[in-house]
Design a protein around this motif. Structure first.
Motif, short mmCIF file in Angstrom:
data_model
loop_
_atom_site.label_atom_id
_atom_site.label_comp_id
_atom_site.label_asym_id
_atom_site.label_seq_id
_atom_site.Cartn_x
_atom_site.Cartn_y
_atom_site.Cartn_z
N THR A 13 17.33 -12.50 -11.86
CA THR A 13 17.82 -13.02 -10.59
C THR A 13 17.10 -12.36 -9.43
OG1 THR A 13 19.56 -11.37 -10.59
CG2 THR A 13 20.09 -13.50 -11.55
N GLY A 14 17.21 -12.99 -8.27
CA GLY A 14 16.63 -12.43 -7.06
C GLY A 14 15.11 -12.34 -7.11
N LYS A 15 14.57 -11.25 -6.56
CA LYS A 15 13.13 -11.05 -6.50
C LYS A 15 12.64 -10.14 -7.62
CE LYS A 15 12.72 -11.56 -1.50
NZ LYS A 15 12.27 -10.92 -0.26
N LYS A 16 13.44 -9.99 -8.67
CA LYS A 16 13.05 -9.07 -9.74
C LYS A 16 11.78 -9.50 -10.45
CE LYS A 16 17.73 -7.63 -10.71
NZ LYS A 16 18.64 -8.74 -10.63
N ALA A 17 11.50 -10.78 -10.48
CA ALA A 17 10.28 -11.25 -11.16
C ALA A 17 9.02 -10.70 -10.47
CB ALA A 17 10.25 -12.77 -11.19
N GLN A 18 9.10 -10.47 -9.16
CA GLN A 18 7.95 -9.91 -8.45
C GLN A 18 8.03 -8.39 -8.33
OE1 GLN A 18 9.87 -12.40 -6.70
NE2 GLN A 18 8.61 -14.04 -7.57
N GLN A 19 9.24 -7.81 -8.33
CA GLN A 19 9.39 -6.39 -8.03
C GLN A 19 9.52 -5.50 -9.25
OE1 GLN A 19 12.79 -6.37 -5.48
NE2 GLN A 19 11.65 -7.10 -3.70
N LEU A 20 9.93 -6.04 -10.37
CA LEU A 20 10.21 -5.21 -11.55
C LEU A 20 8.93 -4.67 -12.17
CD1 LEU A 20 12.81 -4.38 -12.95
CD2 LEU A 20 12.52 -6.27 -14.50
N VAL A 21 8.91 -3.36 -12.43
CA VAL A 21 7.74 -2.71 -13.01
C VAL A 21 8.20 -1.87 -14.20
CG1 VAL A 21 5.88 -1.06 -12.60
CG2 VAL A 21 6.57 -2.60 -10.78
N TYR A 22 7.50 -2.00 -15.32
CA TYR A 22 7.80 -1.21 -16.52
C TYR A 22 6.77 -0.08 -16.61
CZ TYR A 22 10.91 -4.96 -17.78
OH TYR A 22 11.92 -5.86 -17.77
N ARG A 23 7.26 1.15 -16.81
CA ARG A 23 6.38 2.31 -16.86
C ARG A 23 6.50 3.01 -18.21
NH1 ARG A 23 8.76 2.52 -11.68
NH2 ARG A 23 7.22 2.31 -10.03
N HIS A 24 5.39 3.50 -18.71
CA HIS A 24 5.39 4.38 -19.87
C HIS A 24 4.22 5.35 -19.73
CE1 HIS A 24 2.39 1.44 -21.27
NE2 HIS A 24 1.93 2.41 -22.05
N HIS A 25 4.31 6.45 -20.44
CA HIS A 25 3.29 7.50 -20.32
C HIS A 25 2.60 7.68 -21.66
CE1 HIS A 25 1.31 11.15 -19.01
NE2 HIS A 25 1.78 10.92 -17.79
N THR A 26 1.27 7.82 -21.64
CA THR A 26 0.50 7.98 -22.87
C THR A 26 0.47 9.42 -23.35
OG1 THR A 26 -1.54 8.35 -21.66
CG2 THR A 26 -0.99 6.06 -22.20
N MET A 27 1.05 10.35 -22.57
CA MET A 27 1.09 11.78 -22.83
C MET A 27 -0.26 12.46 -22.65
SD MET A 27 4.21 11.90 -23.16
CE MET A 27 4.55 13.61 -23.49
N PHE A 28 -1.22 11.76 -22.08
CA PHE A 28 -2.47 12.38 -21.65
C PHE A 28 -2.38 12.63 -20.14
CE2 PHE A 28 -3.93 10.35 -25.54
CZ PHE A 28 -4.71 11.36 -26.09
N PRO A 29 -3.12 13.58 -19.61
CA PRO A 29 -3.07 13.83 -18.17
C PRO A 29 -3.45 12.58 -17.38
CG PRO A 29 -4.19 15.62 -19.26
CD PRO A 29 -3.96 14.57 -20.30
N GLY A 30 -2.62 12.22 -16.43
CA GLY A 30 -2.87 11.02 -15.62
C GLY A 30 -2.62 9.74 -16.39
N GLY A 31 -1.81 9.77 -17.43
CA GLY A 31 -1.64 8.61 -18.31
C GLY A 31 -0.42 7.76 -18.04
N LEU A 32 0.07 7.72 -16.80
CA LEU A 32 1.19 6.87 -16.47
C LEU A 32 0.72 5.43 -16.34
CD1 LEU A 32 4.21 6.69 -15.72
CD2 LEU A 32 3.52 6.94 -13.34
#
Length: 154
Positions: A66-85
Motif C-alpha cells: 500500500t501507499g508509496k512502499k513500491a517506490q520507497q521500500l529497500v531491502y538490505r543485507h551485508h556480505t560480511m566483507f568490508p563495505g559489503g552492505l
C-alpha cells in the motif's frame, strides 16, 4: 484417583494450509502466516512450544503493497566483507526473488528466539500457481473474508 493427562500427539499434529497471495496486502498476509506458523490459532498454544502448522503460499509475484512502499521500500543485507552492505529496491526484488519479500516480512513478525528458524522452515513460498508435490499435502485453504468469495462453475 485422578490422573493428569497432557496434550496428545493428535493435538500437536501439523496441518498444511494453502494461501493464494494474489491481490493480498503484504503486511496483513504476513501477519496471518506468522500466527499460523506459531500455532496461535490452536487452543493448545504455548509460547515455548513449537506447535504451529505448515503454510504454502502461491502467487507471491502478485502481492500488493500500500501507499508509496513500491517506490520507497529497500531491502538490505551485508556480505560480511568490508563495505559489503547491499541494497535492493522493492521492484528489483519482486523481479528477482518475489518469495524472499514474503519470507522477510513473515520473519520480521515472528518472535526473535530459538524457534524462529524452525518455524520459517515450515513456510513454503512459490512465485506462481504451481506448488509441485506440496498440493497433495494441503488440508486447509484460507477463505477469511478479506477477499471476495470465488464462485465455482461446476
Amino acid at each position: 484417583m485422578s490422573q493428569a493427562i497432557g496434550n496428545t500427539a493428535l493435538a500437536y499434529a501439523r496441518v498444511w494450509h494453502h494461501v493464494d497471495a494474489s491481490e493480498r496486502v503484504l503486511g496483513k498476509l504476513a501477519e496471518r502466516i506468522a500466527i499460523v506458523l506459531m500455532g496461535k490459532h490452536k487452543p493448545i498454544y504455548d509460547p515455548g512450544v513449537d506447535c504451529g502448522d505448515y503454510v504454502v503460499v502461491t502467487n507471491a509475484r502478485n502481492i500488493k503493497v500500500t501507499g508509496k512502499k513500491a517506490q520507497q521500500l529497500v531491502y538490505r543485507h551485508h556480505t560480511m566483507f568490508p563495505g559489503g552492505l547491499k541494497e535492493i529496491q522493492y521492484k528489483e526484488m519482486m523481479r528477482r526473488k518475489p518469495d524472499e519479500i514474503i519470507r522477510q516480512a513473515v520473519s520480521g513478525m515472528l518472535p526473535k528466539n530459538k524457534l524462529r528458524e524452525r518455524r520459517l522452515e515450515r513456510l513454503r513460498i512459490f512465485a506462481d500457481d504451481d506448488m509441485g508435490v506440496f498440493k497433495h499435502n494441503i488440508l486447509k485453504r484460507w477463505e477469511d473474508g478479506t477477499l471476495p468469495a470465488r464462485t465455482s462453475t461446476n
